[in-house]
Design a protein around this motif. Structure first.
Motif, PDB file in Angstrom:
ATOM      1  N   UNK A 240      -5.932  62.652  34.495  1.00  0.00           N
ATOM      2  CA  UNK A 240      -5.037  61.534  34.189  1.00  0.00           C
ATOM      3  C   UNK A 240      -5.019  61.237  32.690  1.00  0.00           C
ATOM      4  N   UNK A 241      -6.202  61.160  32.095  1.00  0.00           N
ATOM      5  CA  UNK A 241      -6.264  60.859  30.662  1.00  0.00           C
ATOM      6  C   UNK A 241      -5.685  61.985  29.817  1.00  0.00           C
TER       7      UNK A 241
ATOM      8  N   UNK B 100      -2.529  61.415  27.424  1.00  0.00           N
ATOM      9  CA  UNK B 100      -2.694  61.684  25.993  1.00  0.00           C
ATOM     10  C   UNK B 100      -1.747  62.784  25.530  1.00  0.00           C
ATOM     11  N   UNK B 101      -1.630  63.817  26.332  1.00  0.00           N
ATOM     12  CA  UNK B 101      -0.803  64.965  25.955  1.00  0.00           C
ATOM     13  C   UNK B 101       0.675  64.609  25.881  1.00  0.00           C
TER      14      UNK B 101
ATOM     15  N   UNK C 202       0.412  68.236  21.035  1.00  0.00           N
ATOM     16  CA  UNK C 202      -0.507  69.307  21.409  1.00  0.00           C
ATOM     17  C   UNK C 202      -0.696  69.361  22.924  1.00  0.00           C
ATOM     18  N   UNK C 203       0.379  69.277  23.643  1.00  0.00           N
ATOM     19  CA  UNK C 203       0.299  69.228  25.103  1.00  0.00           C
ATOM     20  C   UNK C 203      -0.385  70.454  25.677  1.00  0.00           C
ATOM     21  N   UNK C 204       0.002  71.636  25.237  1.00  0.00           N
ATOM     22  CA  UNK C 204      -0.547  72.867  25.799  1.00  0.00           C
ATOM     23  C   UNK C 204      -2.039  73.000  25.537  1.00  0.00           C
ATOM     24  N   UNK C 205      -2.472  72.698  24.339  1.00  0.00           N
ATOM     25  CA  UNK C 205      -3.874  72.836  23.981  1.00  0.00           C
ATOM     26  C   UNK C 205      -4.752  71.865  24.768  1.00  0.00           C
ATOM     27  N   UNK C 206      -4.398  70.604  24.744  1.00  0.00           N
ATOM     28  CA  UNK C 206      -5.201  69.585  25.431  1.00  0.00           C
ATOM     29  C   UNK C 206      -5.184  69.810  26.938  1.00  0.00           C
ATOM     30  N   UNK C 207      -4.035  70.101  27.472  1.00  0.00           N
ATOM     31  CA  UNK C 207      -3.926  70.346  28.902  1.00  0.00           C
ATOM     32  C   UNK C 207      -4.737  71.566  29.321  1.00  0.00           C
TER      33      UNK C 207
END
Length: 114
Positions: free
Chosen positions: A46-47, A51-52, A57-62
């Motif tokens: 969820x977090x 955050x993403x 940086x959606x791909x990296x964090x996810x």
């Protein structure tokens, strides 16, 4: 949303833990571990998604979150299997409590919307 699903997880967890303790004492700890691991995984998911979506940086964090969550779930399952292979069943039952919580949450949303 997160608070309601976690409260449903805790409700199912306590209920299943009491039932497990009454009838299958040695399987209570793996059941509780399954519930705790799924709650940690769900909260991290969820977090990381929230955050993403706000950052670029959606791909990296996810991806990092996904790898960590899979590693956590599998590591606990492997450790339990090395102790006793039958511990996997209550672990999966505890892990599946989250799906029941999400379904119940969805049903409460449906009844509140009517």
């Amino acid at each position: 949303m997160l608070k309601k699903i976690i409260s449903f997880d805790l409700l199912f967890g306590i209920t299943f833990a009491v039932i497990s303790y009454c009838f299958f004492k040695k399987y209570t700890i793996p059941l509780i571990l399954g519930i705790v691991v799924v709650m940690i995984s769900f909260i991290l998911s969820t977090f990381s998604v929230n955050y993403s979506l706000n950052k670029k940086n959606y791909n990296l964090i996810s991806s990092i979150s996904f790898i960590f969550r899979v590693f956590l779930v599998c590591t606990v399952a492997i450790v339990l299997a090395k102790i006793n292979v039958y511990y996997i069943i209550p672990y999966l039952i505890g892990y599946s409590c989250n799906f029941l919580s999400i379904i119940i949450y969805g049903l409460t949303l449906k009844t509140e919307g009517m």
